[in-house]
Design a protein around this motif. Sequence first.
Motif, PDB file in Angstrom:
ATOM      1  N   ASP A 146     -16.851  26.230 -11.473  1.00 26.44           N
ATOM      2  CA  ASP A 146     -17.235  26.963 -12.684  1.00 26.44           C
ATOM      3  C   ASP A 146     -18.219  28.087 -12.360  1.00 26.44           C
ATOM      4  O   ASP A 146     -18.177  29.158 -12.978  1.00 26.44           O
ATOM      5  CB  ASP A 146     -17.843  26.007 -13.706  1.00 26.44           C
ATOM      6  CG  ASP A 146     -16.796  25.209 -14.462  1.00 26.44           C
ATOM      7  OD1 ASP A 146     -15.597  25.506 -14.294  1.00 26.44           O
ATOM      8  OD2 ASP A 146     -17.172  24.294 -15.219  1.00 26.44           O
ATOM      9  N   LEU A 147     -19.115  27.855 -11.392  1.00 19.71           N
ATOM     10  CA  LEU A 147     -20.033  28.918 -10.980  1.00 19.71           C
ATOM     11  C   LEU A 147     -19.261  30.100 -10.387  1.00 19.71           C
ATOM     12  O   LEU A 147     -19.604  31.267 -10.627  1.00 19.71           O
ATOM     13  CB  LEU A 147     -21.033  28.390  -9.953  1.00 19.71           C
ATOM     14  CG  LEU A 147     -22.361  27.849 -10.475  1.00 19.71           C
ATOM     15  CD1 LEU A 147     -23.176  27.273  -9.327  1.00 19.71           C
ATOM     16  CD2 LEU A 147     -23.159  28.927 -11.205  1.00 19.71           C
ATOM     17  N   GLU A 148     -18.214  29.802  -9.643  1.00 23.26           N
ATOM     18  CA  GLU A 148     -17.379  30.869  -9.095  1.00 23.26           C
ATOM     19  C   GLU A 148     -16.723  31.666 -10.218  1.00 23.26           C
ATOM     20  O   GLU A 148     -16.661  32.895 -10.183  1.00 23.26           O
ATOM     21  CB  GLU A 148     -16.309  30.287  -8.168  1.00 23.26           C
ATOM     22  CG  GLU A 148     -15.384  31.344  -7.578  1.00 23.26           C
ATOM     23  CD  GLU A 148     -14.365  30.756  -6.630  1.00 23.26           C
ATOM     24  OE1 GLU A 148     -13.162  31.079  -6.778  1.00 23.26           O
ATOM     25  OE2 GLU A 148     -14.755  29.982  -5.742  1.00 23.26           O
ATOM     26  N   LYS A 149     -16.245  30.951 -11.237  1.00 22.33           N
ATOM     27  CA  LYS A 149     -15.629  31.632 -12.380  1.00 22.33           C
ATOM     28  C   LYS A 149     -16.666  32.442 -13.157  1.00 22.33           C
ATOM     29  O   LYS A 149     -16.372  33.545 -13.642  1.00 22.33           O
ATOM     30  CB  LYS A 149     -14.954  30.612 -13.298  1.00 22.33           C
ATOM     31  CG  LYS A 149     -13.718  29.961 -12.686  1.00 22.33           C
ATOM     32  CD  LYS A 149     -13.124  28.911 -13.596  1.00 22.33           C
ATOM     33  CE  LYS A 149     -11.906  28.262 -12.953  1.00 22.33           C
ATOM     34  NZ  LYS A 149     -11.329  27.179 -13.798  1.00 22.33           N
ATOM     35  N   LEU A 150     -17.866  31.909 -13.260  1.00 28.91           N
ATOM     36  CA  LEU A 150     -18.926  32.621 -13.960  1.00 28.91           C
ATOM     37  C   LEU A 150     -19.257  33.924 -13.231  1.00 28.91           C
ATOM     38  O   LEU A 150     -19.388  34.985 -13.856  1.00 28.91           O
ATOM     39  CB  LEU A 150     -20.165  31.732 -14.062  1.00 28.91           C
ATOM     40  CG  LEU A 150     -21.329  32.227 -14.926  1.00 28.91           C
ATOM     41  CD1 LEU A 150     -20.890  32.532 -16.340  1.00 28.91           C
ATOM     42  CD2 LEU A 150     -22.453  31.183 -14.923  1.00 28.91           C
ATOM     43  N   PHE A 151     -19.389  33.867 -11.931  1.00 36.90           N
ATOM     44  CA  PHE A 151     -19.636  35.075 -11.155  1.00 36.90           C
ATOM     45  C   PHE A 151     -18.469  36.051 -11.293  1.00 36.90           C
ATOM     46  O   PHE A 151     -18.666  37.264 -11.454  1.00 36.90           O
ATOM     47  CB  PHE A 151     -19.855  34.740  -9.678  1.00 36.90           C
ATOM     48  CG  PHE A 151     -19.840  35.956  -8.803  1.00 36.90           C
ATOM     49  CD1 PHE A 151     -20.905  36.841  -8.809  1.00 36.90           C
ATOM     50  CD2 PHE A 151     -18.741  36.232  -7.999  1.00 36.90           C
ATOM     51  CE1 PHE A 151     -20.882  37.988  -8.025  1.00 36.90           C
ATOM     52  CE2 PHE A 151     -18.711  37.371  -7.212  1.00 36.90           C
ATOM     53  CZ  PHE A 151     -19.782  38.256  -7.223  1.00 36.90           C
ATOM     54  N   THR A 152     -17.245  35.525 -11.223  1.00 39.79           N
ATOM     55  CA  THR A 152     -16.061  36.378 -11.374  1.00 39.79           C
ATOM     56  C   THR A 152     -16.092  37.112 -12.699  1.00 39.79           C
ATOM     57  O   THR A 152     -15.779  38.309 -12.780  1.00 39.79           O
ATOM     58  CB  THR A 152     -14.774  35.541 -11.266  1.00 39.79           C
ATOM     59  OG1 THR A 152     -14.747  34.847 -10.020  1.00 39.79           O
ATOM     60  CG2 THR A 152     -13.536  36.415 -11.385  1.00 39.79           C
ATOM     61  N   PHE A 153     -16.495  36.409 -13.757  1.00 39.71           N
ATOM     62  CA  PHE A 153     -16.539  37.014 -15.087  1.00 39.71           C
ATOM     63  C   PHE A 153     -17.579  38.126 -15.157  1.00 39.71           C
ATOM     64  O   PHE A 153     -17.333  39.192 -15.728  1.00 39.71           O
ATOM     65  CB  PHE A 153     -16.818  35.922 -16.130  1.00 39.71           C
ATOM     66  CG  PHE A 153     -16.705  36.397 -17.552  1.00 39.71           C
ATOM     67  CD1 PHE A 153     -15.721  37.278 -17.942  1.00 39.71           C
ATOM     68  CD2 PHE A 153     -17.590  35.936 -18.514  1.00 39.71           C
ATOM     69  CE1 PHE A 153     -15.615  37.707 -19.261  1.00 39.71           C
ATOM     70  CE2 PHE A 153     -17.498  36.361 -19.831  1.00 39.71           C
ATOM     71  CZ  PHE A 153     -16.506  37.250 -20.204  1.00 39.71           C
ATOM     72  N   VAL A 154     -18.746  37.902 -14.569  1.00 41.76           N
ATOM     73  CA  VAL A 154     -19.794  38.931 -14.558  1.00 41.76           C
ATOM     74  C   VAL A 154     -19.307  40.160 -13.786  1.00 41.76           C
ATOM     75  O   VAL A 154     -19.441  41.305 -14.247  1.00 41.76           O
ATOM     76  CB  VAL A 154     -21.100  38.388 -13.944  1.00 41.76           C
ATOM     77  CG1 VAL A 154     -22.119  39.512 -13.760  1.00 41.76           C
ATOM     78  CG2 VAL A 154     -21.688  37.295 -14.835  1.00 41.76           C
ATOM     79  N   ALA A 155     -18.739  39.943 -12.607  1.00 42.83           N
ATOM     80  CA  ALA A 155     -18.244  41.057 -11.804  1.00 42.83           C
ATOM     81  C   ALA A 155     -17.104  41.788 -12.507  1.00 42.83           C
ATOM     82  O   ALA A 155     -17.023  43.025 -12.477  1.00 42.83           O
ATOM     83  CB  ALA A 155     -17.782  40.542 -10.440  1.00 42.83           C
ATOM     84  N   LEU A 156     -16.242  41.029 -13.164  1.00 43.26           N
ATOM     85  CA  LEU A 156     -15.118  41.636 -13.883  1.00 43.26           C
ATOM     86  C   LEU A 156     -15.607  42.558 -14.989  1.00 43.26           C
ATOM     87  O   LEU A 156     -15.065  43.650 -15.199  1.00 43.26           O
ATOM     88  CB  LEU A 156     -14.223  40.540 -14.457  1.00 43.26           C
ATOM     89  CG  LEU A 156     -13.081  41.008 -15.372  1.00 43.26           C
ATOM     90  CD1 LEU A 156     -12.127  41.925 -14.618  1.00 43.26           C
ATOM     91  CD2 LEU A 156     -12.336  39.805 -15.941  1.00 43.26           C
ATOM     92  N   ASN A 157     -16.640  42.144 -15.702  1.00 46.39           N
ATOM     93  CA  ASN A 157     -17.161  42.981 -16.786  1.00 46.39           C
ATOM     94  C   ASN A 157     -17.722  44.293 -16.256  1.00 46.39           C
ATOM     95  O   ASN A 157     -17.625  45.329 -16.921  1.00 46.39           O
ATOM     96  CB  ASN A 157     -18.229  42.218 -17.569  1.00 46.39           C
ATOM     97  CG  ASN A 157     -17.621  41.279 -18.584  1.00 46.39           C
ATOM     98  OD1 ASN A 157     -17.116  41.701 -19.624  1.00 46.39           O
ATOM     99  ND2 ASN A 157     -17.649  39.986 -18.303  1.00 46.39           N
ATOM    100  N   CYS A 158     -18.312  44.271 -15.062  1.00 42.96           N
ATOM    101  CA  CYS A 158     -18.762  45.518 -14.442  1.00 42.96           C
ATOM    102  C   CYS A 158     -17.571  46.421 -14.138  1.00 42.96           C
ATOM    103  O   CYS A 158     -17.607  47.630 -14.402  1.00 42.96           O
ATOM    104  CB  CYS A 158     -19.535  45.220 -13.163  1.00 42.96           C
ATOM    105  SG  CYS A 158     -21.182  44.537 -13.411  1.00 42.96           S
ATOM    106  N   ALA A 159     -16.520  45.840 -13.584  1.00 44.97           N
ATOM    107  CA  ALA A 159     -15.350  46.637 -13.218  1.00 44.97           C
ATOM    108  C   ALA A 159     -14.627  47.183 -14.446  1.00 44.97           C
ATOM    109  O   ALA A 159     -14.111  48.308 -14.425  1.00 44.97           O
ATOM    110  CB  ALA A 159     -14.395  45.792 -12.381  1.00 44.97           C
ATOM    111  N   LEU A 160     -14.589  46.411 -15.522  1.00 43.54           N
ATOM    112  CA  LEU A 160     -13.930  46.848 -16.757  1.00 43.54           C
ATOM    113  C   LEU A 160     -14.782  47.806 -17.571  1.00 43.54           C
ATOM    114  O   LEU A 160     -14.295  48.435 -18.502  1.00 43.54           O
ATOM    115  CB  LEU A 160     -13.590  45.635 -17.630  1.00 43.54           C
ATOM    116  CG  LEU A 160     -12.501  44.688 -17.151  1.00 43.54           C
ATOM    117  CD1 LEU A 160     -12.405  43.492 -18.090  1.00 43.54           C
ATOM    118  CD2 LEU A 160     -11.161  45.397 -17.061  1.00 43.54           C
TER     119      LEU A 160
END
Length: 261
Positions: free
Chosen positions: A125-139
């Motif tokens: 879940d921590l990996e998914k949480l980080f992925t979500f934060v990084a994704l929002n930067c990219a989007l």
Amino acid sequence: MLVRDENAFTAHKKDARLSPSYRGATHIVKFWGPSEYPQLAANEYFCLRVAEKCGLDVPRFRLAEDAGALVVDRFDLRLGGTYRGFEDFCVLNAKRTDPKCSGSYETSIIKRFQQFANSPHVYADLEKLFTFVALNCALHNGDVHLKNFGIVYDDVLGEARLAPVYDLVTTSVYLPRDSMALTLNGSTRWLVAKELQRLGETHCGGTPSQVRDILERIAEALRSTSADVRTHMKEDLDFVEIGERMLREWEKGAALSLEPA
């Protein structure tokens, strides 16, 4: 095109006349005022497609035939018709709704999740949480605040997992000077790849190679979904202008936040 006022996108979304969400027993149907934020349903639809291709948990969603609404299955609904527990991060940070754009991703999101998470899948879940934060930067999604993260659980003493992704939009299409809703490294500016790499390693427990793989996975999801956006632009001419803006923002976001310097 709108000029950014502080938290303007969030403030407008509060107005039920502009973005009412009608909650039924099984679905959430989201409408927006087309004069304020044109093609916002399609915008969110394709952003959710990117999240899905990144391997994030996303509830089933679809775009209405006229592209005027987004229909999302409720992820807190059990098969038997009862509801799972759900808490957003305003609640977990003991805050009311108004200060939902105050706090940092390091403390108010990542650290708080580690305090409340309760399952054998915390690191996943921590990996998914980080992925979500990084994704929002990219989007270039500047509206991801405390209420856009949550945990779900079936029993208050049982497992507590990261909630699926929801409310995901490229806000800079409408607010060109937009930035992150919460701070990271004390700033709300979009992060460069090196800063995201450090966040993933120091706060989310990822190895350097794992974090690089996540950023590469997001980049590939953006490339794949960009092709879907271009196809939709050919099918719906009303979407062309917003679609082109989205693609430009995704290219800028990927170059800044996903590609090593």
